[in-house]
Design a protein around this motif. Sequence first.
Motif, short mmCIF file in Angstrom:
data_model
loop_
_atom_site.label_atom_id
_atom_site.label_comp_id
_atom_site.label_asym_id
_atom_site.label_seq_id
_atom_site.Cartn_x
_atom_site.Cartn_y
_atom_site.Cartn_z
N ALA A 1 -0.30 -3.88 9.95
CA ALA A 1 0.17 -2.54 9.59
C ALA A 1 1.38 -2.61 8.67
CB ALA A 1 0.50 -1.75 10.85
N ALA A 2 2.25 -3.57 8.89
CA ALA A 2 3.45 -3.71 8.04
C ALA A 2 3.07 -4.13 6.62
CB ALA A 2 4.40 -4.74 8.65
N PHE A 3 2.08 -5.01 6.47
CA PHE A 3 1.65 -5.45 5.15
C PHE A 3 0.84 -4.37 4.42
CE2 PHE A 3 2.20 -9.86 6.82
CZ PHE A 3 3.20 -10.21 5.94
N ALA A 4 0.18 -3.50 5.15
CA ALA A 4 -0.68 -2.50 4.54
C ALA A 4 0.08 -1.26 4.09
CB ALA A 4 -1.77 -2.09 5.53
N GLU A 5 1.37 -1.20 4.31
CA GLU A 5 2.14 -0.03 3.93
C GLU A 5 2.07 0.17 2.41
OE1 GLU A 5 6.77 1.32 4.19
OE2 GLU A 5 5.95 0.17 5.83
N ASP A 6 1.88 1.39 1.96
CA ASP A 6 1.74 1.76 0.55
C ASP A 6 0.48 1.21 -0.09
OD1 ASP A 6 4.06 3.26 0.56
OD2 ASP A 6 5.30 1.59 -0.12
N GLY A 7 -0.46 0.74 0.68
CA GLY A 7 -1.70 0.22 0.12
C GLY A 7 -2.51 1.31 -0.55
N SER A 8 -2.52 2.50 0.02
CA SER A 8 -3.31 3.59 -0.57
C SER A 8 -2.71 4.04 -1.89
CB SER A 8 -3.39 4.76 0.41
OG SER A 8 -2.11 5.30 0.64
N ASP A 9 -1.40 4.00 -2.01
CA ASP A 9 -0.75 4.40 -3.27
C ASP A 9 -1.11 3.43 -4.40
OD1 ASP A 9 0.44 6.55 -2.02
OD2 ASP A 9 2.31 5.45 -1.61
N ARG A 10 -1.13 2.14 -4.09
CA ARG A 10 -1.50 1.15 -5.11
C ARG A 10 -2.95 1.31 -5.52
NH1 ARG A 10 1.58 -2.48 -1.70
NH2 ARG A 10 -0.39 -3.12 -0.79
N ALA A 11 -3.82 1.57 -4.55
CA ALA A 11 -5.23 1.74 -4.86
C ALA A 11 -5.43 3.00 -5.71
CB ALA A 11 -6.05 1.84 -3.58
N ARG A 12 -4.73 4.06 -5.40
CA ARG A 12 -4.85 5.30 -6.17
C ARG A 12 -4.35 5.09 -7.60
NH1 ARG A 12 -1.53 8.94 -3.52
NH2 ARG A 12 -3.07 8.96 -1.87
N ALA A 13 -3.25 4.36 -7.76
CA ALA A 13 -2.71 4.10 -9.10
C ALA A 13 -3.69 3.26 -9.92
CB ALA A 13 -1.36 3.39 -8.99
N ARG A 14 -4.32 2.27 -9.29
CA ARG A 14 -5.31 1.46 -10.00
C ARG A 14 -6.51 2.30 -10.42
NH1 ARG A 14 -5.25 -3.46 -5.85
NH2 ARG A 14 -3.33 -4.46 -6.54
N TRP A 15 -6.96 3.20 -9.52
CA TRP A 15 -8.11 4.05 -9.83
C TRP A 15 -7.80 4.98 -11.00
CZ3 TRP A 15 -13.05 4.25 -9.47
CH2 TRP A 15 -13.71 5.45 -9.65
N GLU A 16 -6.60 5.57 -11.01
CA GLU A 16 -6.21 6.46 -12.10
C GLU A 16 -6.10 5.71 -13.42
OE1 GLU A 16 -2.69 8.37 -10.66
OE2 GLU A 16 -3.82 9.68 -9.31
N ALA A 17 -5.56 4.49 -13.37
CA ALA A 17 -5.47 3.67 -14.59
C ALA A 17 -6.86 3.31 -15.10
CB ALA A 17 -4.66 2.41 -14.31
N PHE A 18 -7.78 3.02 -14.18
CA PHE A 18 -9.15 2.70 -14.57
C PHE A 18 -9.82 3.91 -15.21
CE2 PHE A 18 -13.69 2.79 -13.41
CZ PHE A 18 -14.12 1.69 -14.13
N GLN A 19 -9.65 5.08 -14.63
CA GLN A 19 -10.24 6.29 -15.20
C GLN A 19 -9.68 6.58 -16.59
OE1 GLN A 19 -9.46 9.20 -12.13
NE2 GLN A 19 -11.61 9.15 -11.48
N ALA A 20 -8.38 6.40 -16.76
CA ALA A 20 -7.76 6.64 -18.07
C ALA A 20 -8.31 5.66 -19.11
CB ALA A 20 -6.25 6.52 -17.97
N SER A 21 -8.47 4.40 -18.74
CA SER A 21 -8.99 3.42 -19.69
C SER A 21 -10.45 3.71 -20.04
CB SER A 21 -8.86 2.00 -19.13
OG SER A 21 -9.73 1.80 -18.04
N GLN A 22 -11.23 4.20 -19.07
CA GLN A 22 -12.62 4.54 -19.35
C GLN A 22 -12.73 5.75 -20.27
OE1 GLN A 22 -15.51 2.80 -18.46
NE2 GLN A 22 -13.87 1.32 -18.14
N MET A 23 -11.88 6.75 -20.04
CA MET A 23 -11.89 7.92 -20.91
C MET A 23 -11.55 7.53 -22.34
SD MET A 23 -10.22 10.77 -18.40
CE MET A 23 -10.20 12.06 -19.62
#
Length: 74
Positions: free
Chosen positions: A18-40
């Motif tokens: 649980a301690a290592f997984a903190e902010d994991g969703s934020d990093r995944a969301r940032a990667r997804w948004e960057a991927f969408q921007a690059s695809q557009m």
Amino acid sequence: MKLSTLVMAGLLSVISVAAFAEDGSDRARARWEAFQASQMEAHAEAGQKTLAAQTKYNGSSAADTIEQNQQPDI
């Protein structure tokens, strides 16, 4: 192995994960948004290249091609 030792080891494992997984969703969301921007951007560049190739082949201007594509078929 005693049951109390096994429970304690499991509890410590869950806490450390649980301690290592903190902010994991934020990093995944940032990667997804960057991927969408690059695809557009990639799709926009491909569309521009296609439009340029069409105008070169047809010998008309880009504005004429866009205007022709926007008119409804009657």
